[in-house]
Design a protein around this motif. Structure first.
Motif, short mmCIF file in Angstrom:
data_model
loop_
_atom_site.label_atom_id
_atom_site.label_comp_id
_atom_site.label_asym_id
_atom_site.label_seq_id
_atom_site.Cartn_x
_atom_site.Cartn_y
_atom_site.Cartn_z
N LEU A 160 -10.95 -6.46 -3.66
CA LEU A 160 -10.87 -6.80 -2.23
C LEU A 160 -9.42 -6.93 -1.77
O LEU A 160 -9.08 -6.53 -0.65
N VAL A 161 -8.58 -7.51 -2.62
CA VAL A 161 -7.15 -7.61 -2.29
C VAL A 161 -6.55 -6.22 -2.15
O VAL A 161 -5.79 -5.93 -1.21
N ILE A 162 -6.89 -5.32 -3.08
CA ILE A 162 -6.39 -3.94 -3.03
C ILE A 162 -6.90 -3.24 -1.78
O ILE A 162 -6.14 -2.58 -1.06
N LEU A 163 -8.21 -3.37 -1.51
CA LEU A 163 -8.80 -2.75 -0.33
C LEU A 163 -8.08 -3.19 0.94
O LEU A 163 -7.74 -2.37 1.80
N THR A 164 -7.88 -4.48 1.06
CA THR A 164 -7.25 -5.03 2.26
C THR A 164 -5.78 -4.61 2.35
O THR A 164 -5.29 -4.29 3.43
N SER A 165 -5.11 -4.58 1.21
CA SER A 165 -3.70 -4.17 1.20
C SER A 165 -3.55 -2.72 1.63
O SER A 165 -2.65 -2.38 2.40
N VAL A 166 -4.46 -1.86 1.12
CA VAL A 166 -4.42 -0.44 1.51
C VAL A 166 -4.65 -0.29 3.01
O VAL A 166 -4.03 0.55 3.67
N THR A 167 -5.55 -1.11 3.56
CA THR A 167 -5.83 -1.06 5.00
C THR A 167 -4.64 -1.54 5.80
O THR A 167 -4.23 -0.91 6.79
N LEU A 168 -4.03 -2.64 5.37
CA LEU A 168 -2.93 -3.24 6.11
C LEU A 168 -1.60 -2.52 5.92
O LEU A 168 -0.66 -2.78 6.66
N VAL A 169 -1.53 -1.63 4.94
CA VAL A 169 -0.27 -0.92 4.69
C VAL A 169 0.15 -0.11 5.91
O VAL A 169 1.34 0.17 6.11
N GLY A 170 -0.83 0.27 6.75
CA GLY A 170 -0.50 1.01 7.97
C GLY A 170 0.45 0.26 8.88
O GLY A 170 1.18 0.88 9.67
N ILE A 171 0.47 -1.08 8.77
CA ILE A 171 1.35 -1.89 9.60
C ILE A 171 2.82 -1.63 9.28
O ILE A 171 3.67 -1.60 10.17
N VAL A 172 3.10 -1.41 7.99
CA VAL A 172 4.50 -1.26 7.55
C VAL A 172 4.81 0.15 7.06
O VAL A 172 5.96 0.44 6.71
N ALA A 173 3.79 1.02 7.01
CA ALA A 173 3.97 2.35 6.43
C ALA A 173 5.08 3.14 7.12
O ALA A 173 5.90 3.78 6.45
N ASP A 174 5.10 3.12 8.45
CA ASP A 174 6.08 3.91 9.19
C ASP A 174 7.51 3.57 8.80
O ASP A 174 8.35 4.45 8.61
N LYS A 175 7.78 2.28 8.66
CA LYS A 175 9.14 1.84 8.32
C LYS A 175 9.52 2.25 6.91
O LYS A 175 10.66 2.65 6.64
N ILE A 176 8.56 2.15 5.99
CA ILE A 176 8.82 2.55 4.60
C ILE A 176 9.06 4.05 4.51
O ILE A 176 10.01 4.51 3.86
N ILE A 177 8.23 4.84 5.18
CA ILE A 177 8.36 6.30 5.14
C ILE A 177 9.66 6.75 5.81
O ILE A 177 10.33 7.66 5.33
N GLU A 178 10.01 6.09 6.90
CA GLU A 178 11.27 6.42 7.57
C GLU A 178 12.47 6.14 6.67
O GLU A 178 13.44 6.89 6.66
N GLU A 179 12.38 5.06 5.91
CA GLU A 179 13.44 4.72 4.97
C GLU A 179 13.60 5.80 3.90
O GLU A 179 14.71 6.20 3.56
N ILE A 180 12.48 6.30 3.39
CA ILE A 180 12.50 7.36 2.38
C ILE A 180 13.04 8.66 2.98
O ILE A 180 13.84 9.37 2.36
N ASN A 181 12.63 8.98 4.20
CA ASN A 181 13.11 10.19 4.86
C ASN A 181 14.62 10.15 5.07
O ASN A 181 15.32 11.13 4.79
N ASN A 182 15.13 9.03 5.54
CA ASN A 182 16.57 8.90 5.77
C ASN A 182 17.37 8.99 4.48
O ASN A 182 18.51 9.47 4.47
N LYS A 183 16.76 8.54 3.41
CA LYS A 183 17.45 8.49 2.12
C LYS A 183 17.47 9.85 1.42
O LYS A 183 18.44 10.18 0.73
#
Length: 234
Positions: free
Chosen positions: A79-102
């Motif tokens: 359940l923790v994993i399920l919820t984390s995967v769902t909530l990752v959308g909140i921060v995904a954009d910032k993480i992906i942008e960081e990887i793209n810039n790098k």
């Protein structure tokens, strides 16, 4: 594929990415910790009822208590994993942008949004939960339980991770092209990502590592696709 994994592990310890990854994890742990504390009686009754339906298992004593503890722990972790995967959308954009810039320096031409990301995750979560409940008896069958678990995790992560890692930068046309190409590589990436759940050292942060792996995999392919299109145009 190995380079994707190595780069992703390195990026997992980037200060900004590590800080962002803590947000969904803490929220998920607190949410289900409170839920299990409030409903622990009902949860234990359900587990006891389920154990009683399994032939050849003792219904009392230390063995039954151990089985109950293991099942409760597995359910909480899932359940923790399920919820984390769902909530990752909140921060995904910032993480992906960081990887793209790098690494990739791609222009942002994406069509995706957070609501769609959460909807896709919820849809896969529902499918996962239904299949997980139906396959609970396989937990007690060696080897088969590993196959079923990896299969379920692959269903859980493939679509959300693919969407989150690409939809911020790719156009709809580019997304469809990449979605329908390199299917064997995509399958292997999904299998490898799902298998990471078995490595305790990654713990509840595994979903961020999976997102990083899909991001490297897809942004690299997106960059190659745009170079090919530019070459053809010229």
């Amino acid at each position: 594929m190995i380079n994707v994994l190595i780069n992703s592990i390195k990026d997992l310890f980037d200060k900004k990415i590590l800080f962002l990854s803590l947000i969904p994890v803490i929220l998920a742990i607190l949410l289900w910790g409170i839920a299990f504390f409030i409903f622990h009686t009902q949860i234990n009754e359900y587990i006891t009822y389920f154990i009683a339906k399994i032939p050849f298992l003792p219904q009392e004593g230390w063995f039954a208590d151990s089985v109950e503890f293991i099942l409760v722990s597995i359910i909480y972790y899932q359940l923790v994993i399920l919820t984390s995967v769902t909530l990752v959308g909140i921060v995904a954009d910032k993480i992906i942008e960081e990887i793209n810039n790098k690494y990739y320096n791609l222009s942002k031409e994406g069509f995706g949004n957070t609501l769609t990301s959460i909807f896709i995750s919820l849809k896969q979560n529902i499918i996962f939960i239904i299949l997980f409940i139906l396959t609970i008896p396989t937990i007690f069958i060696p080897f088969l339980n590993l196959i079923v678990t990896v299969f379920l995790w692959m269903i859980l992560i493939k679509k959300p991770m693919f969407y989150d890692s690409l939809s911020s930068f790719a156009t709809k046309e580019e997304y469809k092209i990449l979605e329908n190409s390199d299917k064997i590589d995509t399958f292997m990436l999904t299998f490898l990502s799902a298998s990471l759940f078995f490595i305790p050292i990654f713990g509840v942060f595994v979903y961020i590592l999976q997102l990083l792996m899909f991001t490297h995999f897809n942004l690299q392919r997106l960059k190659q696709l745009r170079i090919q299109n530019a070459t053809r145009s010229s």
